[in-house]
Design an enzyme around this catalytic site. Structure first.
Site, PDB file in Angstrom:
ATOM      1  N   GLY A 179       0.825  -1.198   0.000  1.00  0.00           N
ATOM      2  CA  GLY A 179       0.000   0.000   0.000  1.00  0.00           C
ATOM      3  C   GLY A 179       0.855   1.242   0.000  1.00  0.00           C
ATOM      4  O   GLY A 179       2.053   1.208  -0.291  1.00  0.00           O
TER       5      GLY A 179
ATOM      6  N   PHE B  22      -0.561   1.938   8.122  1.00  0.00           N
ATOM      7  CA  PHE B  22      -0.468   2.050   6.667  1.00  0.00           C
ATOM      8  C   PHE B  22       0.336   0.880   6.114  1.00  0.00           C
ATOM      9  O   PHE B  22       1.244   0.363   6.750  1.00  0.00           O
ATOM     10  CB  PHE B  22       0.121   3.401   6.223  1.00  0.00           C
ATOM     11  CG  PHE B  22       1.455   3.761   6.818  1.00  0.00           C
ATOM     12  CD1 PHE B  22       2.624   3.132   6.426  1.00  0.00           C
ATOM     13  CD2 PHE B  22       1.540   4.757   7.782  1.00  0.00           C
ATOM     14  CE1 PHE B  22       3.844   3.472   6.962  1.00  0.00           C
ATOM     15  CE2 PHE B  22       2.773   5.113   8.330  1.00  0.00           C
ATOM     16  CZ  PHE B  22       3.922   4.465   7.923  1.00  0.00           C
ATOM     17  N   CYS B  23      -0.048   0.436   4.912  1.00  0.00           N
ATOM     18  CA  CYS B  23       0.620  -0.682   4.230  1.00  0.00           C
ATOM     19  C   CYS B  23       0.744  -1.902   5.144  1.00  0.00           C
ATOM     20  O   CYS B  23       1.817  -2.483   5.286  1.00  0.00           O
ATOM     21  CB  CYS B  23       1.991  -0.255   3.704  1.00  0.00           C
ATOM     22  SG  CYS B  23       2.687  -1.361   2.450  1.00  0.00           S
ATOM     23  N   ASP B  24      -0.372  -2.279   5.752  1.00  0.00           N
ATOM     24  CA  ASP B  24      -0.362  -3.413   6.681  1.00  0.00           C
ATOM     25  C   ASP B  24      -0.134  -4.717   5.926  1.00  0.00           C
ATOM     26  O   ASP B  24      -0.527  -4.854   4.763  1.00  0.00           O
ATOM     27  CB  ASP B  24      -1.696  -3.462   7.429  1.00  0.00           C
ATOM     28  CG  ASP B  24      -1.709  -4.490   8.536  1.00  0.00           C
ATOM     29  OD1 ASP B  24      -0.621  -4.818   9.057  1.00  0.00           O
ATOM     30  OD2 ASP B  24      -2.804  -4.960   8.899  1.00  0.00           O
TER      31      ASP B  24
ATOM     32  N   LYS C  62       3.459  -1.054  14.676  1.00  0.00           N
ATOM     33  CA  LYS C  62       4.331  -1.341  13.547  1.00  0.00           C
ATOM     34  C   LYS C  62       5.561  -0.449  13.577  1.00  0.00           C
ATOM     35  O   LYS C  62       5.453   0.762  13.817  1.00  0.00           O
ATOM     36  CB  LYS C  62       3.551  -1.115  12.251  1.00  0.00           C
ATOM     37  CG  LYS C  62       4.348  -1.263  10.967  1.00  0.00           C
ATOM     38  CD  LYS C  62       3.414  -1.100   9.778  1.00  0.00           C
ATOM     39  CE  LYS C  62       4.182  -1.181   8.466  1.00  0.00           C
ATOM     40  NZ  LYS C  62       3.271  -1.240   7.316  1.00  0.00           N
TER      41      LYS C  62
END
Length: 252
Positions: free
Chosen positions: A78, A134-136, A149
């Site tokens: 992502g 974000f961007c998991d 994270k």
């Protein structure tokens, strides 16, 4: 005669090379396993799925005019921010067989390498998803209590021209949140989602930066010390085997 070097060859990438700089590893990796640690200017990086949206070109031009360029990478995932305080680590090497047979091992290898380096600073990290970041993904690196994270990962694979069709270069990348403001980093990602008309939003409390996990009087040069530790680990750590382990035969 000295023993052959078993780790990664470290390549230098100049700061101005941009947030897609690690894709240059794809060619030298044909000859030997290579790695790089690199930083880049502020901006956002997105996978190709974002570039396919009808609004993307106009949004990209608007963000660039505001000093936040958007770059399109080859790997999945992502939207992620880049800029001061973010350290990038990329590895690339040749594999035989299907990329699918190596992808998980490559992610685990990268996460273990970073986790081992962080342990020197008393930071415990493990691979896991962190919902709301974000961007998991399954191969984030996160710290516990609560889970937040501290790094995200992605991969890209390329077939090698002129070689057997089952020969590929696998490149895996980690974006490490060494320093910075989680609220500002998350706000940048949310601003892009909003501009593209997406309902997806990220939670700043689901990420943290590594410097916030250390007492203020310890490791004042932490980002540089972390980079040095990662370099040592890369030079010492053996790359993955070229061939994937054989799959067990089904029982008759």
């Amino acid at each position: 005669m000295s023993a052959p070097h078993s780790g990664y060859r470290l390549l230098d990438i100049p700061f101005g090379a941009g947030p897609l700089a690690d894709e240059v590893l794809l060619t030298p990796a044909i000859q030997e396993p290579v790695a790089c640690l690199w930083r880049t200017a502020p901006g956002l990086v997105v996978p190709r799925t974002y570039a396919a949206r009808p609004e993307f070109a106009a949004v990209r031009a608007d963000f660039a005019a505001r000093g936040c360029p958007i770059h399109v990478r080859q790997s999945g995932g992502g939207v992620v921010p880049q800029g001061p305080g973010i350290l990038n680590l990329s590895l690339a090497q040749v594999f035989a067989g299907r990329p699918l047979d190596h992808a998980e091992a490559l992610y685990r290898h990268l996460c273990a390498l970073i986790s081992d380096a962080l342990a020197v600073f008393g930071i415990e990290a493990r691979a896991q998803p962190v919902e709301g970041s974000f961007c998991d993904g399954r191969y984030n690196l996160a710290v516990p209590s609560p889970d937040r994270k501290i790094a995200g990962t992605a991969q890209v694979w390329r077939r090698i021209p002129g070689h057997a069709p089952d020969r590929h270069v696998g490149l895996v990348h980690a974006l490490i949140l060494a320093q910075g403001d989680p609220a500002e980093l998350t706000a940048r990602a949310n601003a892009l989602e909003a501009a593209l008309g997406s309902s997806r939003r990220y939670d700043a409390d689901r990420i943290t930066t590594l410097d916030r996990l250390l007492p203020p009087d310890e490791h004042p040069d932490f980002p540089s010390a972390l980079e040095a530790r990662l370099q040592e680990t890369l030079r010492a750590r053996s790359p993955l085997p070229t061939t994937a382990p054989a799959r067990p035969r089904p029982e008759p």
